[in-house]
Write a protein that holds these residues in place. Structure first.
Motif, PDB file in Angstrom:
ATOM      1  N   UNK A  70       0.827  -1.207   0.000  1.00  0.00           N
ATOM      2  CA  UNK A  70       0.000   0.000   0.000  1.00  0.00           C
ATOM      3  C   UNK A  70       0.861   1.257   0.000  1.00  0.00           C
ATOM      4  N   UNK A  71       1.942   1.264   0.793  1.00  0.00           N
ATOM      5  CA  UNK A  71       2.808   2.440   0.869  1.00  0.00           C
ATOM      6  C   UNK A  71       3.495   2.699  -0.472  1.00  0.00           C
ATOM      7  N   UNK A  72       3.978   1.659  -1.114  1.00  0.00           N
ATOM      8  CA  UNK A  72       4.628   1.816  -2.418  1.00  0.00           C
ATOM      9  C   UNK A  72       3.644   2.354  -3.447  1.00  0.00           C
ATOM     10  N   UNK A  73       2.434   1.832  -3.443  1.00  0.00           N
ATOM     11  CA  UNK A  73       1.446   2.295  -4.424  1.00  0.00           C
ATOM     12  C   UNK A  73       1.036   3.745  -4.171  1.00  0.00           C
ATOM     13  N   UNK A  74       0.897   4.111  -2.899  1.00  0.00           N
ATOM     14  CA  UNK A  74       0.572   5.497  -2.594  1.00  0.00           C
ATOM     15  C   UNK A  74       1.683   6.423  -3.063  1.00  0.00           C
ATOM     16  N   UNK A  75       2.927   6.060  -2.798  1.00  0.00           N
ATOM     17  CA  UNK A  75       4.065   6.890  -3.194  1.00  0.00           C
ATOM     18  C   UNK A  75       4.121   7.033  -4.721  1.00  0.00           C
ATOM     19  N   UNK A  76       3.979   5.923  -5.414  1.00  0.00           N
ATOM     20  CA  UNK A  76       4.051   5.965  -6.877  1.00  0.00           C
ATOM     21  C   UNK A  76       2.924   6.806  -7.474  1.00  0.00           C
ATOM     22  N   UNK A  77       1.735   6.714  -6.901  1.00  0.00           N
ATOM     23  CA  UNK A  77       0.587   7.437  -7.455  1.00  0.00           C
ATOM     24  C   UNK A  77       0.643   8.930  -7.190  1.00  0.00           C
ATOM     25  N   UNK A  78       1.299   9.333  -6.112  1.00  0.00           N
ATOM     26  CA  UNK A  78       1.241  10.739  -5.714  1.00  0.00           C
ATOM     27  C   UNK A  78       2.576  11.465  -5.780  1.00  0.00           C
ATOM     28  N   UNK A  79       3.680  10.711  -5.747  1.00  0.00           N
ATOM     29  CA  UNK A  79       5.010  11.328  -5.735  1.00  0.00           C
ATOM     30  C   UNK A  79       5.779  11.004  -7.004  1.00  0.00           C
ATOM     31  N   UNK A  80       5.780   9.747  -7.403  1.00  0.00           N
ATOM     32  CA  UNK A  80       6.656   9.302  -8.490  1.00  0.00           C
ATOM     33  C   UNK A  80       5.995   9.294  -9.855  1.00  0.00           C
ATOM     34  N   UNK A  81       4.750   9.659  -9.937  1.00  0.00           N
ATOM     35  CA  UNK A  81       4.074   9.640 -11.239  1.00  0.00           C
ATOM     36  C   UNK A  81       4.765  10.616 -12.185  1.00  0.00           C
TER      37      UNK A  81
END
Length: 428
Positions: free
Chosen positions: A394-405
């Motif tokens: 969940x943490x990785x997906x949140x980061x990718x969706x909001x920070x790393x996109x």
């Protein structure tokens, strides 16, 4: 033809049927029409909660009871069976837990039927509470989760309502304050991006502060829970406890005792492991702050996804992972999956799997957990690994969706519902 008739049955009917059958079974267990395997999970209500009830009725908190480790508004949940004076205390509590469950079901069905939403969240709630078994109705955590779910579903459309409910929830059991991690402010599409004080945060601060002041002024001992909570050790179901379950097979000299209201390890190195758990919680908080500062892309799913990640982080790093904590995670996972665009499906499924294993380790085979035998240790490793996997995913997906996109994806068109509201979401 028969198959076609089955497919024409609305999804609401299937969900409500599954909910009704599973909840009827839960009520039969807590009312002891059927006997559930393992220790009696309802004794906390009929003994501990009812004992607190008798003290709270006198106008004071249980100052001499170290098992009272809850914020002052928890008194409202403990006193709530007084609303049903025609029932005995335990029966009234179970009925109120059922009603809170019904409110959550109604909220998820209503939200899931709106444009851009799905009914997956309702299914998660139906399955998750059923998988936890009678423990779900034998603690007040379901009531707290109902407040948290209402807060998240208020979301960006009513940030002050979200904040007020989160503030109230935090005075019930602290963890709903984590809902504010993903709270947003509105910025008009007309280009007015002048800084505004985050509405949800200010509403939470005002609501929580006022409620706390009322309890402090009206009832002695409103803040006693802070000391009692500080002195807790490492509970046998926590992540840190796995070290001692394993060490017992190699001659570790500690023991398992009922301490501060839960079954904990006592002995060499326990204070060190408890301190490490608290350090991990601090690191989790640091990660959340970093995420909040770095987040660039905000979507309608972000507040719920962030709340889910935050509560997962603080659950797995806690010195205590009681079975009822799974109600929090199931509820937040359900809200995430209400949103069609949420990428928390895999973490939600991992939480459901962990909930099933939790039922097996408590209450079904809790004696094996206390004994640290092969079955008990295997169940705990399985449950906690599932929780860690859910947290990391969940943490990785949140980061990718909001920070790393990639920047090219940041300016995606708004969903239809958000466009109709003429709002976009930005981090506060």
């Amino acid at each position: 033809m028969a198959g076609a008739r089955w497919t024409r049955i609305p999804a609401y009917v299937w969900i409500l049927t599954a909910w009704g059958l599973s909840r009827t079974l839960l009520l039969l267990y807590v009312f002891k029409v059927f006997v559930f395997p393992g220790p009696d999970v309802t004794s906390d209500i009929s003994v501990i909660y009812q004992g607190w009830y008798e003290v709270l009725r006198t106008g004071t908190f249980p100052l001499d009871d170290v098992t009272w480790q809850y914020p002052p508004a928890a008194a409202l949940a403990v006193l709530s069976p007084a609303l049903l004076p025609f029932l005995d205390y335990a029966s009234a509590f179970f009925v109120l837990a059922f009603l809170a469950d019904a409110v959550v079901m109604a909220l998820l069905l209503y939200a899931g039927g709106r444009p851009g939403k799905t009914l997956r969240g309702a299914w998660v709630w139906v399955a998750g509470v059923a998988l936890l078994g009678p423990t779900a109705y034998a603690r007040y955590d379901l009531m707290v989760t109902a407040v948290a779910i209402a807060a998240l579903l208020a979301g960006a459309r009513r940030p002050r309502v979200m904040g007020a409910l989160a503030g109230f929830g935090a005075l019930l059991k602290v963890w709903p304050v984590l809902l504010l991690v993903g709270a947003v402010r509105e910025v008009s599409t007309g280009g007015d991006e002048r800084p505004r004080w985050p509405r949800a945060w200010s509403a939470a601060a005002v609501t929580g502060g006022l409620i706390a002041l009322v309890f402090i002024a009206a009832m002695p001992g409103a803040l006693a829970f802070l000391t009692f909570q500080r002195d807790r050790g490492t509970e046998v179901e926590s992540l840190g406890a796995l070290a001692f379950h394993t060490a017992r097979h190699f001659g570790w000299s500690g023991q398992v005792l009922l301490n501060y209201g839960s079954v904990e390890f006592l002995g060499p190195y326990v204070p060190l492991v408890s301190l490490l758990a608290q350090a991990l919680s601090v690191l989790a908080l640091g990660w959340l702050v970093l995420w909040r500062l770095r987040a660039r892309v905000w979507s309608p799913t972000t507040p719920a996804d962030a709340a889910f990640v935050a509560v997962l982080l603080f659950t797995v790093t806690s010195r205590v992972i009681s079975p009822q904590y799974m109600v929090w995670l199931v509820g937040l996972a359900a809200v995430c999956l209400v949103f069609r665009g949420s990428r928390m499906t895999v973490p939600a499924l991992l939480v459901l799997a962990a909930t099933l294993v939790t039922l097996l380790e408590f209450p079904v085979w809790f004696s094996h957990v206390v004994a640290s035998d092969g079955l008990g240790v295997t169940l705990l490793y399985a449950r906690n690994i599932l929780l860690v996997a859910a947290t990391a995913t969940a943490a990785v997906r949140l980061w990718r969706d909001t920070v790393s996109r990639p920047p090219s994806q940041e300016a995606r068109p708004l969903p239809a519902q958000a466009a109709r509201d003429k709002e976009v979401l930005r981090p506060s």
